[in-house]
Design a protein around this motif. Structure first.
Motif, PDB file in Angstrom:
ATOM      1  N   LEU A   8       3.075  -0.332   3.968  1.00  0.00           N
ATOM      2  CA  LEU A   8       2.840  -1.648   4.559  1.00  0.00           C
ATOM      3  C   LEU A   8       2.356  -2.608   3.483  1.00  0.00           C
ATOM      4  O   LEU A   8       1.711  -2.207   2.522  1.00  0.00           O
ATOM      5  CB  LEU A   8       1.796  -1.579   5.679  1.00  0.00           C
ATOM      6  N   GLN A  56       0.829  -1.197   0.000  1.00  0.00           N
ATOM      7  CA  GLN A  56       0.000   0.000   0.000  1.00  0.00           C
ATOM      8  C   GLN A  56       0.869   1.255   0.000  1.00  0.00           C
ATOM      9  O   GLN A  56       2.050   1.219   0.359  1.00  0.00           O
ATOM     10  CB  GLN A  56      -0.957  -0.025   1.189  1.00  0.00           C
ATOM     11  N   GLY A  70       1.161   3.742   1.828  1.00  0.00           N
ATOM     12  CA  GLY A  70       1.711   4.214   3.080  1.00  0.00           C
ATOM     13  C   GLY A  70       2.923   3.449   3.556  1.00  0.00           C
ATOM     14  O   GLY A  70       3.569   3.867   4.530  1.00  0.00           O
ATOM     15  N   THR A 120       0.007   8.701   2.144  1.00  0.00           N
ATOM     16  CA  THR A 120       1.380   9.189   2.046  1.00  0.00           C
ATOM     17  C   THR A 120       1.395  10.582   1.453  1.00  0.00           C
ATOM     18  O   THR A 120       0.481  10.963   0.705  1.00  0.00           O
ATOM     19  CB  THR A 120       2.240   8.246   1.179  1.00  0.00           C
ATOM     20  N   SER A 138      -4.263   3.361   4.207  1.00  0.00           N
ATOM     21  CA  SER A 138      -2.948   3.986   4.317  1.00  0.00           C
ATOM     22  C   SER A 138      -2.945   5.290   3.530  1.00  0.00           C
ATOM     23  O   SER A 138      -3.828   5.539   2.701  1.00  0.00           O
ATOM     24  CB  SER A 138      -1.838   3.054   3.818  1.00  0.00           C
ATOM     25  N   SER A 189      -7.069   1.886   0.061  1.00  0.00           N
ATOM     26  CA  SER A 189      -7.726   0.926   0.956  1.00  0.00           C
ATOM     27  C   SER A 189      -7.674  -0.448   0.328  1.00  0.00           C
ATOM     28  O   SER A 189      -7.746  -0.589  -0.894  1.00  0.00           O
ATOM     29  CB  SER A 189      -9.187   1.320   1.226  1.00  0.00           C
ATOM     30  N   ASN A 229      -0.107  -5.721   2.764  1.00  0.00           N
ATOM     31  CA  ASN A 229      -1.273  -6.395   3.307  1.00  0.00           C
ATOM     32  C   ASN A 229      -1.863  -7.356   2.287  1.00  0.00           C
ATOM     33  O   ASN A 229      -1.627  -7.250   1.085  1.00  0.00           O
ATOM     34  CB  ASN A 229      -2.337  -5.371   3.725  1.00  0.00           C
ATOM     35  N   SER A 286      -3.714   8.097  -1.110  1.00  0.00           N
ATOM     36  CA  SER A 286      -4.389   7.286  -0.098  1.00  0.00           C
ATOM     37  C   SER A 286      -4.953   6.049  -0.766  1.00  0.00           C
ATOM     38  O   SER A 286      -5.206   6.046  -1.973  1.00  0.00           O
ATOM     39  CB  SER A 286      -5.512   8.079   0.584  1.00  0.00           C
ATOM     40  N   PRO A 289       7.246   3.291   0.872  1.00  0.00           N
ATOM     41  CA  PRO A 289       6.037   4.042   0.511  1.00  0.00           C
ATOM     42  C   PRO A 289       6.078   4.513  -0.939  1.00  0.00           C
ATOM     43  O   PRO A 289       7.149   4.638  -1.543  1.00  0.00           O
ATOM     44  CB  PRO A 289       6.061   5.236   1.482  1.00  0.00           C
TER      45      PRO A 289
END
Length: 370
Positions: A145, A141, A143, A290, A288, A271, A147, A269, A349
Motif C-alpha cells: 500500500l 510500504q 505490504g 510481507t 504492513s 511502519s 501511504n 515489516s 509488495p
C-alpha cells in the motif's frame, strides 16, 4: 608437505550473499592443499582466520520522490550500495589416502577433506537527500500500500529533506566434502579437485527514515525491518598450482567454480507515521508486512593467491588473499508506485531480487600434518 587453499566467504551476497556469500551469497572457497605429502597416508588439520569485505545488493526502501525536471521518473530518496566488513573463521580435517585405496592412484597424494566455515559482518550507513522544489513524495510500504503521499508537499519553497540510517547484519556458514590430488609438471604441482557443499546465509537490514515536509512544519517517520535467509546445496571444481620459491617458501594460486541450488525466503515489516513540529503523532501509524520465497541456481566462483611458509617438517603457516563471485546474491526489491501519487493506493509488495556481487578477504592460517 601439504599446502592448502582457503575456505572463507563471502558470500555473500548475498546475501551475500548471501550472499554467501554470498557470500556466501554468499560462496565459501575450497581449501587447496598444494604440494605433495612425503609419505603415503596421513592426517592433517588446518585453521584460518580472515578479514572480510562483503558486497550486498542495493537497498532502497522508503520515500519515493518525483523530480520537477520534465521526463524524470520516480526515484528512491536514498539508495544504499552496501559493502560491509567483518571476520571469517574456518577449519578442516583431511586424510591422505593410502596406496591401497583406488583413488590414491590418480596422481599423487589423493586426499579427502571435510571442512567448515563461518563469516560474520555488519555495517551502519547514513544518507540524506534534499528534494527538488515543486516535487512530490510517496511512501510505498512493504505490504503493498502507498501511504503518506503528497503531490506538491515538497514545493513552494518547502523542500523535503529525507534522512535515513541503514543497519546491516550478515552471517554465513558452510560445510564441505572434497577430493583432491596432485600432478607434478616441470617443478610445478598442479592440484585439481571436486567438492560438494551446503550452507545457510542470513542478511538482516533495518532502515530508519525521517522526511521533513512543509518546511519542517511536520515530519514523516518510516521504519522497516527485513530479513533474507537462503540455503545452498551444490558442487564445484577447482584447480590450483604451487611453485616452491625456496626450501621453506611456496607460492600457491588457483580458484574454483560451481553451481548452487539456492532457496531464498524474505520476511519484512514496516511502519509509517506523521508528526507535528512538536513531535505529536498526527494519527495511528500505518503498519504492513510481507513474506515471499524463491528458488534459483547460482553460479559461484573463487580466486586466491597465498604464500606458504614451512615452520617445521609438518607445520606450515600461510598468508592469503582472494575474492568470491556470486551471480545471484539475494536482495530486497522495493515496492513500485505509479503516477499520480496518492495515499492509500496499491503498490507492488516488496520482494526478492538478485544481483551479481564480488567480495574480498585476506588473512592467515596454520596447517599441521600427523
Amino acid at each position: 608437505m601439504l599446502h592448502r587453499h582457503l575456505r572463507l566467504s563471502i558470500i555473500a551476497t548475498g546475501v551475500l550473499a548471501a550472499a554467501s556469500a554470498p557470500l556466501f551469497a554468499a560462496d565459501l572457497p575450497i581449501r587447496e592443499p598444494g604440494a605433495a605429502a612425503t609419505t603415503p597416508g596421513g592426517v592433517y588439520i588446518w585453521a584460518d582466520g580472515s578479514a572480510q569485505s562483503v558486497r550486498l545488493p542495493t537497498f532502497d526502501l522508503g520515500t519515493r520522490l518525483l523530480p520537477v525536471a520534465p521526463g524524470s521518473g520516480i526515484s528512491a530518496a536514498n539508495t544504499y550500495d552496501p559493502r560491509i566488513t567483518g571476520y571469517g573463521v574456518s577449519g578442516g580435517l583431511g586424510f591422505v589416502l593410502p596406496s591401497a585405496v583406488s583413488l590414491s592412484n590418480i596422481g599423487t597424494n589423493g586426499r579427502i577433506e571435510f571442512s567448515g566455515s563461518y563469516v560474520n559482518a555488519a555495517a551502519s550507513q547514513a544518507a540524506t537527500t534534499v528534494s527538488t522544489l515543486g516535487s512530490g513524495y510517496s511512501l510505498p510500504q512493504v505490504g503493498g500500500l502507498t501511504n503518506l503521499a503528497g503531490s506538491v508537499a515538497c514545493g513552494a519553497g518547502a523542500s523535503c529533506i529525507v534522512s535515513s540510517t541503514l543497519g546491516i547484519s550478515y552471517s554465513s556458514w558452510q560445510v564441505s566434502g572434497r577430493y583432491a590430488t596432485d600432478f607434478k609438471l616441470s617443478g610445478v604441482t598442479i592440484t585439481p579437485s571436486i567438492a560438494m557443499f551446503g550452507g545457510k546465509s542470513r542478511n538482516s537490514q533495518t532502515l530508519s527514515e525521517t522526511n521533513l515536509v512543509f518546511g519542517g512544519a511536520a515530519s514523516v517517520r518510516y521504519d522497516a525491518d527485513t530479513r533474507l535467509d537462503w540455503t545452498d546445496w551444490g558442487a564445484r571444481a577447482g584447480l590450483s598450482g604451487s611453485v616452491p620459491v625456496t626450501d621453506w617458501l611456496t607460492f600457491v594460486a588457483g580458484g574454483n567454480a560451481g553451481l548452487a541450488a539456492r532457496r531464498v525466503s524474505l520476511t519484512g515489516s514496516d511502519s509509517a507515521n506523521a508528526f507535528t513540529a512538536g513531535g505529536i503523532p498526527i494519527f495511528t501509524p500505518f503498519l504492513s508486512a510481507t513474506t515471499s520465497g524463491k528458488t534459483t541456481t547460482a553460479f559461484v566462483a573463487n580466486a586466491e593467491a597465498s604464500v606458504v611458509v614451512g615452520l617445521a617438517p609438518n607445520w606450515m603457516l600461510r598468508a592469503f588473499g582472494g575474492l568470491n563471485y556470486d551471480n545471484k546474491v539475494p536482495g530486497v526489491s522495493a515496492p513500485a508506485v505509479a503516477l499520480p501519487f496518492g495515499s492509500g493506493g496499491p503498490s507492488t509488495p516488496a520482494g526478492i531480487k538478485y544481483q551479481a556481487e564480488t567480495s574480498y578477504y585476506a588473512g592467515g592460517g596454520l596447517t599441521v600434518r600427523f
